[in-house]
Design a protein around this motif. Sequence first.
Motif, PDB file in Angstrom:
ATOM      1  N   LEU A  10       0.833  -1.208   0.000  1.00  0.00           N
ATOM      2  CA  LEU A  10       0.000   0.000   0.000  1.00  0.00           C
ATOM      3  C   LEU A  10       0.868   1.259   0.000  1.00  0.00           C
ATOM      4  O   LEU A  10       0.515   2.256  -0.636  1.00  0.00           O
ATOM      5  CB  LEU A  10      -0.923   0.009   1.217  1.00  0.00           C
ATOM      6  CG  LEU A  10      -1.956  -1.115   1.275  1.00  0.00           C
ATOM      7  CD1 LEU A  10      -2.832  -0.969   2.510  1.00  0.00           C
ATOM      8  CD2 LEU A  10      -2.825  -1.111   0.016  1.00  0.00           C
ATOM      9  N   TYR A  11       1.991   1.219   0.705  1.00  0.00           N
ATOM     10  CA  TYR A  11       2.904   2.358   0.683  1.00  0.00           C
ATOM     11  C   TYR A  11       3.428   2.574  -0.742  1.00  0.00           C
ATOM     12  O   TYR A  11       3.533   3.708  -1.223  1.00  0.00           O
ATOM     13  CB  TYR A  11       4.087   2.140   1.627  1.00  0.00           C
ATOM     14  CG  TYR A  11       3.707   1.773   3.047  1.00  0.00           C
ATOM     15  CD1 TYR A  11       2.528   2.233   3.619  1.00  0.00           C
ATOM     16  CD2 TYR A  11       4.534   0.952   3.823  1.00  0.00           C
ATOM     17  CE1 TYR A  11       2.171   1.893   4.924  1.00  0.00           C
ATOM     18  CE2 TYR A  11       4.198   0.602   5.117  1.00  0.00           C
ATOM     19  CZ  TYR A  11       3.008   1.078   5.662  1.00  0.00           C
ATOM     20  OH  TYR A  11       2.670   0.722   6.947  1.00  0.00           O
ATOM     21  N   GLU A  12       3.766   1.460  -1.390  1.00  0.00           N
ATOM     22  CA  GLU A  12       4.252   1.531  -2.771  1.00  0.00           C
ATOM     23  C   GLU A  12       3.169   2.088  -3.689  1.00  0.00           C
ATOM     24  O   GLU A  12       3.441   2.957  -4.528  1.00  0.00           O
ATOM     25  CB  GLU A  12       4.668   0.140  -3.242  1.00  0.00           C
ATOM     26  CG  GLU A  12       5.189   0.105  -4.669  1.00  0.00           C
ATOM     27  CD  GLU A  12       5.498  -1.304  -5.144  1.00  0.00           C
ATOM     28  OE1 GLU A  12       6.442  -1.469  -5.944  1.00  0.00           O
ATOM     29  OE2 GLU A  12       4.787  -2.250  -4.729  1.00  0.00           O
ATOM     30  N   ALA A 146      -9.066   5.717  -1.479  1.00  0.00           N
ATOM     31  CA  ALA A 146      -9.337   4.309  -1.176  1.00  0.00           C
ATOM     32  C   ALA A 146      -8.097   3.627  -0.598  1.00  0.00           C
ATOM     33  O   ALA A 146      -8.200   2.819   0.336  1.00  0.00           O
ATOM     34  CB  ALA A 146      -9.803   3.588  -2.436  1.00  0.00           C
ATOM     35  N   ILE A 147      -6.923   3.941  -1.149  1.00  0.00           N
ATOM     36  CA  ILE A 147      -5.679   3.365  -0.644  1.00  0.00           C
ATOM     37  C   ILE A 147      -5.421   3.840   0.783  1.00  0.00           C
ATOM     38  O   ILE A 147      -5.044   3.056   1.662  1.00  0.00           O
ATOM     39  CB  ILE A 147      -4.496   3.740  -1.555  1.00  0.00           C
ATOM     40  CG1 ILE A 147      -4.616   3.044  -2.914  1.00  0.00           C
ATOM     41  CG2 ILE A 147      -3.166   3.375  -0.888  1.00  0.00           C
ATOM     42  CD1 ILE A 147      -4.467   1.545  -2.881  1.00  0.00           C
ATOM     43  N   THR A 148      -5.644   5.128   1.037  1.00  0.00           N
ATOM     44  CA  THR A 148      -5.450   5.674   2.385  1.00  0.00           C
ATOM     45  C   THR A 148      -6.406   5.026   3.377  1.00  0.00           C
ATOM     46  O   THR A 148      -6.020   4.672   4.504  1.00  0.00           O
ATOM     47  CB  THR A 148      -5.660   7.196   2.381  1.00  0.00           C
ATOM     48  OG1 THR A 148      -4.688   7.806   1.517  1.00  0.00           O
ATOM     49  CG2 THR A 148      -5.512   7.772   3.782  1.00  0.00           C
ATOM     50  N   ASP A 149      -7.654   4.862   2.963  1.00  0.00           N
ATOM     51  CA  ASP A 149      -8.655   4.233   3.830  1.00  0.00           C
ATOM     52  C   ASP A 149      -8.255   2.795   4.158  1.00  0.00           C
ATOM     53  O   ASP A 149      -8.329   2.370   5.319  1.00  0.00           O
ATOM     54  CB  ASP A 149     -10.020   4.256   3.151  1.00  0.00           C
ATOM     55  CG  ASP A 149     -11.096   3.542   3.953  1.00  0.00           C
ATOM     56  OD1 ASP A 149     -11.429   4.008   5.056  1.00  0.00           O
ATOM     57  OD2 ASP A 149     -11.596   2.501   3.481  1.00  0.00           O
ATOM     58  N   ALA A 150      -7.834   2.050   3.143  1.00  0.00           N
ATOM     59  CA  ALA A 150      -7.430   0.663   3.360  1.00  0.00           C
ATOM     60  C   ALA A 150      -6.214   0.591   4.282  1.00  0.00           C
ATOM     61  O   ALA A 150      -6.141  -0.272   5.175  1.00  0.00           O
ATOM     62  CB  ALA A 150      -7.113  -0.005   2.022  1.00  0.00           C
ATOM     63  N   GLU A 151      -5.271   1.501   4.070  1.00  0.00           N
ATOM     64  CA  GLU A 151      -4.069   1.517   4.902  1.00  0.00           C
ATOM     65  C   GLU A 151      -4.419   1.779   6.366  1.00  0.00           C
ATOM     66  O   GLU A 151      -3.907   1.101   7.276  1.00  0.00           O
ATOM     67  CB  GLU A 151      -3.116   2.596   4.387  1.00  0.00           C
ATOM     68  CG  GLU A 151      -1.812   2.685   5.162  1.00  0.00           C
ATOM     69  CD  GLU A 151      -0.936   3.814   4.661  1.00  0.00           C
ATOM     70  OE1 GLU A 151      -0.226   4.406   5.493  1.00  0.00           O
ATOM     71  OE2 GLU A 151      -0.961   4.100   3.446  1.00  0.00           O
TER      72      GLU A 151
END
Length: 256
Positions: A10-12, A146-151
């Motif tokens: 997710l960071y990537e 969405a990526i931030t939420d998942a992270e």
Amino acid sequence: MTDDDPLAVLYEAARVLRSERRELADEREAFSQFRTRVGALETTASTARFPTLLADRTRTAPGRTTPDQVREAYVRTVMCVPHYEEAYGESYRENLERELTPELATAITRSEGLSPGLKRSLADCVDRAIDARESLLEFLEAESEAITDAEERLAGIVGDLESVVAQPLDRAGFHVLISSRDRLDSLEDRCGVLLEERQARIRREHSVSVAGIDDTARYLYGSCRTTHPVLAAIAAVCAGIEEGRRTIDRRLAVVE
């Protein structure tokens, strides 16, 4: 966590999205600048009885626009974005064909002047290039959220998982083990909710084309270790949960 951090994908993904958004914003601005320059160019009235886009061969009057002026405007704007050589590395004609259609590229490079019709066609194609980047930027903004939420959600699950497995389970009693196992089941349920949400998003993306891009996952994450970072992160976290469950089950088999 360690180098095996399940959220590393997710960071990537977040880094890739930041880079792509920056490049798209630069391209949108470059095309907007080119659009402004095109608007300021003078036109040459066509003398052809039935002028067409590809048949414009009007002689250019003194002081009127030449193909070289269009080229200079394009090179100084669209081809001047910082990432141009690395991302595209195309010649003026190649990029013109890909961005504005081969027909328009032929008309611009072969005509001796810029007729009103050719100028309108050029402006229309540039507007479409700008609109495509606007659409992609909107899509990337939603994907970044969405990526931030998942992270954030997975980070919470990972933190709770670590608190469970950090217990001295090899010395824990029956009730502590059962309670810990229930906690792991709850964490897995939270992963399941996130998984369903992400899969629903993927299905929606597959049903539409964003700026002419059918496979948005490959477009965004083709250079990453996985084209589905959220799914990969969920799978990694679930693997950690399952490992913790096996540890507890082995201890339960002894204390029972």
